[in-house]
Write an enzyme that holds these catalytic residues in place. Structure first.
Site, PDB file in Angstrom:
ATOM      1  N   SER A  85       1.076  -1.337   0.069  1.00  0.00           N
ATOM      2  CA  SER A  85      -0.142  -0.126   0.092  1.00  0.00           C
ATOM      3  C   SER A  85       0.882   1.248   0.014  1.00  0.00           C
ATOM      4  CB  SER A  85      -0.905   0.029   1.193  1.00  0.00           C
ATOM      5  OG  SER A  85      -1.673   1.098   1.360  1.00  0.00           O
ATOM      6  N   ASP A  98      -7.242   3.277  -2.890  1.00  0.00           N
ATOM      7  CA  ASP A  98      -7.923   3.371  -1.376  1.00  0.00           C
ATOM      8  C   ASP A  98      -8.120   4.638  -1.300  1.00  0.00           C
ATOM      9  OD1 ASP A  98      -8.928   3.147   0.969  1.00  0.00           O
ATOM     10  OD2 ASP A  98      -7.255   2.035   1.810  1.00  0.00           O
ATOM     11  N   GLU A 153     -11.344   1.065  -3.158  1.00  0.00           N
ATOM     12  CA  GLU A 153     -11.634   0.783  -1.735  1.00  0.00           C
ATOM     13  C   GLU A 153     -12.002   1.993  -1.148  1.00  0.00           C
ATOM     14  OE1 GLU A 153      -8.038  -0.777  -0.223  1.00  0.00           O
ATOM     15  OE2 GLU A 153      -8.778  -0.698   1.976  1.00  0.00           O
ATOM     16  N   ASP A 185     -13.918  -1.340   3.098  1.00  0.00           N
ATOM     17  CA  ASP A 185     -12.913  -1.304   4.429  1.00  0.00           C
ATOM     18  C   ASP A 185     -13.823  -0.868   5.551  1.00  0.00           C
ATOM     19  OD1 ASP A 185     -11.003  -1.132   6.355  1.00  0.00           O
ATOM     20  OD2 ASP A 185      -9.296  -0.194   4.928  1.00  0.00           O
ATOM     21  N   LYS A 199      -9.757  -6.905   7.894  1.00  0.00           N
ATOM     22  CA  LYS A 199      -8.949  -6.434   9.019  1.00  0.00           C
ATOM     23  C   LYS A 199      -9.181  -6.954  10.372  1.00  0.00           C
ATOM     24  CE  LYS A 199      -7.494  -2.298   6.768  1.00  0.00           C
ATOM     25  NZ  LYS A 199      -7.378  -0.814   6.946  1.00  0.00           N
ATOM     26  N   GLY A 217      -4.489  -4.260   6.028  1.00  0.00           N
ATOM     27  CA  GLY A 217      -3.391  -4.015   6.850  1.00  0.00           C
ATOM     28  C   GLY A 217      -3.687  -2.875   7.550  1.00  0.00           C
TER      29      GLY A 217
HETATM   30  O1  OSB Z   1      -7.164   2.005   4.734  1.00  0.00           O
HETATM   31  O2  OSB Z   1      -6.107   0.208   4.053  1.00  0.00           O
HETATM   32  C1  OSB Z   1      -6.382   1.369   4.847  1.00  0.00           C
HETATM   33  C2  OSB Z   1      -3.032   1.659   7.053  1.00  0.00           C
HETATM   34  C3  OSB Z   1      -3.630   2.196   8.155  1.00  0.00           C
HETATM   35  C4  OSB Z   1      -5.105   2.550   8.184  1.00  0.00           C
HETATM   36  C5  OSB Z   1      -5.629   2.145   7.283  1.00  0.00           C
HETATM   37  C6  OSB Z   1      -5.132   1.696   5.950  1.00  0.00           C
HETATM   38  C7  OSB Z   1      -3.809   1.506   5.986  1.00  0.00           C
HETATM   39  C8  OSB Z   1      -3.129   0.884   4.804  1.00  0.00           C
HETATM   40  C9  OSB Z   1      -1.965   0.340   4.935  1.00  0.00           C
HETATM   41  O3  OSB Z   1      -3.378   1.289   3.652  1.00  0.00           O
HETATM   42  C10 OSB Z   1      -1.717  -1.183   4.557  1.00  0.00           C
HETATM   43  C11 OSB Z   1      -0.507  -1.922   5.412  1.00  0.00           C
HETATM   44  O4  OSB Z   1      -0.659  -2.474   6.416  1.00  0.00           O
HETATM   45  O5  OSB Z   1       0.602  -2.174   4.470  1.00  0.00           O
HETATM   46 MG    MG Z   2      -8.303   0.844   3.343  1.00  0.00          MG
END
Ligand code: OSB
Ligand code: MG
Length: 369
Positions: free
Chosen positions: A135, A188, A213, A238, A262, A290
């Site tokens: 990401s 996202d 997303e 999400d 998650k 994540g």
């Molecule tokens: O929206 O997916 C998300 C990280 C912190 C909070 C929300 C998100 C994210 C990421 C990172 O997109 C994903 C990762 O852990 O690599």
């Molecule tokens: Mg997300």
């Protein structure tokens, strides 16, 4: 099994580089780390919460306070026959799912170690490697973005997610797509758009994305159902999917094509697995998101992602993508097929580096039975 002692730690673990989304920027992990002691076993958990309530309502301090004031006592008083008993034991507490998840995760680790079973085996995992990607946060300009993406591709990652926001959406996505026409690519928005942006979001359709997303509000399902017919790009939720019921509502309302799972957002592994199972029955794909977890939460993510209906690459990069030094001694490394290997050791499989954990601990609290 009776838990004898619960220890909580606030940590500050700096990221390799700051992570920026449509709504916030963070320089490091503000997680709460959980340690449980029972029957001579030490078990670990993580609430991978942000320092500010900009992803969901929770923060390091709300997790810290809800765990200490309510959840710790409930857990010590519960008579646990298995990790599935934790979610019902916390049922009276509304919301606060990241606070619950850190404790629930530690109980899975505890029972896994007691039974000699890996978390993946306990959850019903079916693969020994899980496909992963990266990401990529918002960058200062498109040149920088292309360099950052290129570096991850050189590391061996085969799927890229771009964070987008108004003013940083169509053009950065076009630039990455033009540079790598066959790359598995997705975006996202972290809840920054509104239903009135439907035509704008439809401009993403030309890039052949795996998914878009959470474009709309963090607690919305209804407007996502209205948005979906305007998009050719598969729509993924999400933030909005915080429980098995929310997943069922979204599926019944035809509000999404895909669900991001998650465990921390959902309050734990038991309900995360329920969402996996009900989505599978409905023919809805899931993939593992994540929260920039430390090596503790990351081990759990890899285990959960080994279940069969996780059919798209996860946001579960190798530890080194996040931290120069993590709080575990056995970080994941990327296999040459853009996968991570699923831990087979009893419990979650993370070997905690207690010396370094002490160094990054800001505050510590404990309660005994
Ligand atoms: O929206 O997916 C998300 C990280 C912190 C909070 C929300 C998100 C994210 C990421 C990172 O997109 C994903 C990762 O852990 O690599
Ligand atoms: Mg997300």
């Amino acid at each position: 099994m009776r838990i004898e002692r619960i220890e909580l730690r606030k940590i500050r673990l700096p990221y390799v580089s700051p992570f920026e989304t449509s709504g916030w920027r963070e320089e490091g992990s503000f997680a709460v780390i959980v340690r449980l002691d029972a029957d001579g076993i030490v078990a670990w958990g993580e609430s991978p919460v942000g320092g500010a309530p900009f992803y969901n309502e929770e923060t390091t301090n709300t997790v810290w306070s809800i765990q200490q004031e309510f959840l710790a006592r409930m857990l010590l008083d519960a008579n646990l026959n298995g990790p599935e008993d934790v979610t019902p034991a916390f049922a009276k507490v509304r919301g606060n799912r990241m606070a619950k998840a850190g404790l629930e995760f530690a109980v899975w680790d505890l029972f896994g170690k007691a039974r000699g079973e890996s978390l993946a085996k306990m959850l019903g995992g079916t693969r020994d490697r899980v496909a992963v990607g990266v990401s990529v946060g918002i960058q200062k300009d498109i040149d920088t973005l292309l360099k950052v993406v290129n570096a991850y591709l050189e590391d061996g990652y085969q799927r890229i997610k771009l964070k987008i926001k108004p003013g940083w959406d169509i053009e950065p996505t076009r630039a990455v797509r033009n540079a790598w026409p066959d790359l598995k690519l997705q975006v996202d928005a972290n809840s920054i758009y509104h239903l009135s942006d439907a035509d704008h979001l439809a401009k993403l359709d030309e890039f052949g994305l795996l998914l878009v997303e959470q474009p709309l509000e963090h607690d919305d399902i209804f407007d996502h159902a209205k948005l979906k017919p305007h998009l050719k790009t598969p729509l993924c939720l999400d933030e909005s999917i915080v429980s098995p019921d929310h997943a069922r509502w979204a599926i019944e309302m035809n509000a999404c094509d895909i669900i991001n799972i998650k465990p921390s957002r959902i309050g734990g592994y038991a309900d995360a697995k329920r969402i996996h199972d009900l989505a599978e029955r409905a023919g809805i794909a899931v993939w593992h998101g994540g929260m920039l977890e430390t090596g503790i939460g990351r081990a759990g993510n890899v285990a959960l992602a080994s279940l069969p209906n996780f059919t798209l690459p996860g946001d579960i990069s190798a530890n080194a993508r996040y931290f120069h030094r993590d709080i575990v001694t056995n970080p994941f490394t990327l296999n040459d097929d853009s996968t991570l290997s699923v831990p087979t050791a009893p419990g979650c499989g993370a070997d905690v580096d207690e010396v370094y954990l002490d160094e990054v601990t800001l505050e510590r609290w404990e309660m005994s039975a």
